[in-house]
Scaffold this motif. Structure first.
Motif, PDB file in Angstrom:
ATOM      1  N   UNK A  20      -3.167 -13.318  -5.612  1.00  0.00           N
ATOM      2  CA  UNK A  20      -3.222 -11.894  -5.288  1.00  0.00           C
ATOM      3  C   UNK A  20      -1.914 -11.477  -4.606  1.00  0.00           C
ATOM      4  N   UNK A  21      -0.858 -11.403  -5.405  1.00  0.00           N
ATOM      5  CA  UNK A  21       0.482 -11.173  -4.869  1.00  0.00           C
ATOM      6  C   UNK A  21       0.710  -9.744  -4.385  1.00  0.00           C
ATOM      7  N   UNK A  22      -0.134  -8.808  -4.787  1.00  0.00           N
ATOM      8  CA  UNK A  22       0.104  -7.420  -4.405  1.00  0.00           C
ATOM      9  C   UNK A  22      -0.492  -7.068  -3.045  1.00  0.00           C
ATOM     10  N   UNK A  23      -1.054  -8.060  -2.371  1.00  0.00           N
ATOM     11  CA  UNK A  23      -1.538  -7.887  -1.007  1.00  0.00           C
ATOM     12  C   UNK A  23      -0.653  -8.693  -0.074  1.00  0.00           C
ATOM     13  N   UNK A  24      -0.518  -8.226   1.163  1.00  0.00           N
ATOM     14  CA  UNK A  24       0.437  -8.865   2.082  1.00  0.00           C
ATOM     15  C   UNK A  24       0.106 -10.323   2.377  1.00  0.00           C
ATOM     16  N   UNK A 106      -9.347  -3.450   9.051  1.00  0.00           N
ATOM     17  CA  UNK A 106      -8.018  -3.246   9.658  1.00  0.00           C
ATOM     18  C   UNK A 106      -7.059  -4.337   9.207  1.00  0.00           C
ATOM     19  N   UNK A 107      -7.553  -5.576   9.141  1.00  0.00           N
ATOM     20  CA  UNK A 107      -6.718  -6.679   8.661  1.00  0.00           C
ATOM     21  C   UNK A 107      -6.312  -6.474   7.207  1.00  0.00           C
ATOM     22  N   UNK A 108      -7.250  -5.991   6.427  1.00  0.00           N
ATOM     23  CA  UNK A 108      -7.020  -5.803   4.999  1.00  0.00           C
ATOM     24  C   UNK A 108      -5.912  -4.797   4.726  1.00  0.00           C
ATOM     25  N   UNK A 109      -5.804  -3.794   5.583  1.00  0.00           N
ATOM     26  CA  UNK A 109      -4.898  -2.662   5.322  1.00  0.00           C
ATOM     27  C   UNK A 109      -3.805  -2.516   6.373  1.00  0.00           C
ATOM     28  N   UNK A 110      -3.587  -3.546   7.185  1.00  0.00           N
ATOM     29  CA  UNK A 110      -2.630  -3.415   8.294  1.00  0.00           C
ATOM     30  C   UNK A 110      -1.183  -3.334   7.819  1.00  0.00           C
ATOM     31  N   UNK A 111      -0.921  -3.749   6.582  1.00  0.00           N
ATOM     32  CA  UNK A 111       0.395  -3.590   5.990  1.00  0.00           C
ATOM     33  C   UNK A 111       0.230  -2.920   4.627  1.00  0.00           C
ATOM     34  N   UNK A 112       1.275  -2.259   4.193  1.00  0.00           N
ATOM     35  CA  UNK A 112       1.199  -1.544   2.917  1.00  0.00           C
ATOM     36  C   UNK A 112       1.011  -2.527   1.766  1.00  0.00           C
ATOM     37  N   UNK A 113       0.030  -2.232   0.910  1.00  0.00           N
ATOM     38  CA  UNK A 113      -0.281  -3.085  -0.225  1.00  0.00           C
ATOM     39  C   UNK A 113      -0.571  -2.221  -1.441  1.00  0.00           C
ATOM     40  N   UNK A 114      -0.583  -2.854  -2.589  1.00  0.00           N
ATOM     41  CA  UNK A 114      -0.938  -2.163  -3.819  1.00  0.00           C
ATOM     42  C   UNK A 114      -2.315  -2.655  -4.265  1.00  0.00           C
ATOM     43  N   UNK A 115      -3.349  -1.899  -3.908  1.00  0.00           N
ATOM     44  CA  UNK A 115      -4.713  -2.282  -4.257  1.00  0.00           C
ATOM     45  C   UNK A 115      -5.040  -1.817  -5.677  1.00  0.00           C
ATOM     46  N   UNK A 116      -6.029  -2.451  -6.320  1.00  0.00           N
ATOM     47  CA  UNK A 116      -6.481  -1.961  -7.630  1.00  0.00           C
ATOM     48  C   UNK A 116      -6.972  -0.521  -7.533  1.00  0.00           C
ATOM     49  N   UNK A 117      -6.847   0.223  -8.611  1.00  0.00           N
ATOM     50  CA  UNK A 117      -7.225   1.640  -8.601  1.00  0.00           C
ATOM     51  C   UNK A 117      -8.687   1.842  -8.220  1.00  0.00           C
ATOM     52  N   UNK A 118      -9.539   0.906  -8.619  1.00  0.00           N
ATOM     53  CA  UNK A 118     -10.965   1.075  -8.371  1.00  0.00           C
ATOM     54  C   UNK A 118     -11.393   0.628  -6.968  1.00  0.00           C
ATOM     55  N   UNK A 119     -10.470   0.080  -6.183  1.00  0.00           N
ATOM     56  CA  UNK A 119     -10.833  -0.397  -4.855  1.00  0.00           C
ATOM     57  C   UNK A 119     -11.117   0.768  -3.911  1.00  0.00           C
ATOM     58  N   UNK A 120     -12.262   0.699  -3.232  1.00  0.00           N
ATOM     59  CA  UNK A 120     -12.699   1.729  -2.293  1.00  0.00           C
ATOM     60  C   UNK A 120     -12.949   1.072  -0.950  1.00  0.00           C
TER      61      UNK A 120
END
Length: 238
Positions: A20-24, A106-120
């Motif tokens: 999962x390279x698009x996450x920090x 908060x951990x999941x989104x603490x740095x800018x990432x490119x999540x899948x379009x369907x991720x909510x």
């Protein structure tokens, strides 16, 4: 490349890294295929359906094993029916996860990432459920012409596991060994146990290290450098 935000998949002799390279955190899960069944080591962040990727790689029955019960390693457990953890972390995965859902988000989104379009993010949930198997140090999984051994390596967490394939010299290290900041200073971690675990795996004739995060370009000598660093900290009273 693989769609739905799960990064790249690499194959080597029926061993796949699903990354999962698009996450920090750049989380890696590993699919090990034998002739009769397959072992999936961790299921990543849970921001996309990892089973859709696994199903493209093998038709074998899947057994999911967990290096440790942290949010970035059990995210896709919900998509599988046969799951195992170390017995010391059975309660964590079934009812007593040590971190709140709010902190995980908060951990999941603490740095800018490119999540899948369907991720909510609002619908994101931790996996909490029953497991079908618990295991401890030394147990062996027979995948059919391929065996993998459980190595209990506490330190990062009480029930942390590495997985050792003697025939290939492959060591799957979870969060015990990788290139970046290593976590051994939280209430649920134990630096003394961490050192003992490093001593334990440094005696194995490892040919290739497969970490759970970041660079896959890791040589076995890192096991000895980490052990030496921890021994120096111990000698310095730190």
């Amino acid at each position: 490349s693989v769609s739905r935000g799960l990064g790249d998949v690499y194959k080597r002799q029926d061993t796949y890294a699903i990354s999962e390279y698009q996450h920090w955190e750049e989380t890696h899960c590993y699919l090990l295929c034998g002739t009769k069944r397959a072992l999936l080591i961790d299921t990543g962040l849970g921001v996309a359906n990892i089973k859709e990727v696994v199903d493209k790689l093998t038709m074998l029955p899947i057994f999911v094993v967990t290096t440790h019960v942290h949010w970035d390693h059990i995210g896709g457990h919900q998509y599988f029916e046969n799951i195992g953890v170390h017995i010391l972390e059975k309660d964590w995965i079934s009812e007593k996860f040590p971190i709140s859902l709010q902190q995980v988000k908060r951990n999941l989104t603490c740095r800018e990432c490119q999540f899948p379009e369907e991720f909510d993010l609002e619908k994101y949930q931790l996996f909490q459920g029953d497991v079908q198997s618990t295991f401890s140090d030394g147990e062996i999984f027979n995948l059919g012409e391929r065996t993998v051994q459980v190595v209990h390596t506490p330190g990062h967490s009480p029930g942390h596991l590495c997985f050792w394939e003697k025939d290939t010299g492959y060591l799957f290290t979870g969060d015990l060994v990788y290139k970046d900041i290593l976590f051994a200073y939280y209430p649920s971690t134990d630096p003394e146990a961490y050192l003992n675990s490093l001593k334990k795996i440094s005696f194995l004739p490892v040919k290739k290290v497969f970490p759970a995060h970041h660079s896959l370009d890791i040589q076995p000598e890192i096991l000895f450098r980490m052990r030496k660093a921890f021994e120096q900290l111990e000698a310095d009273g730190k």
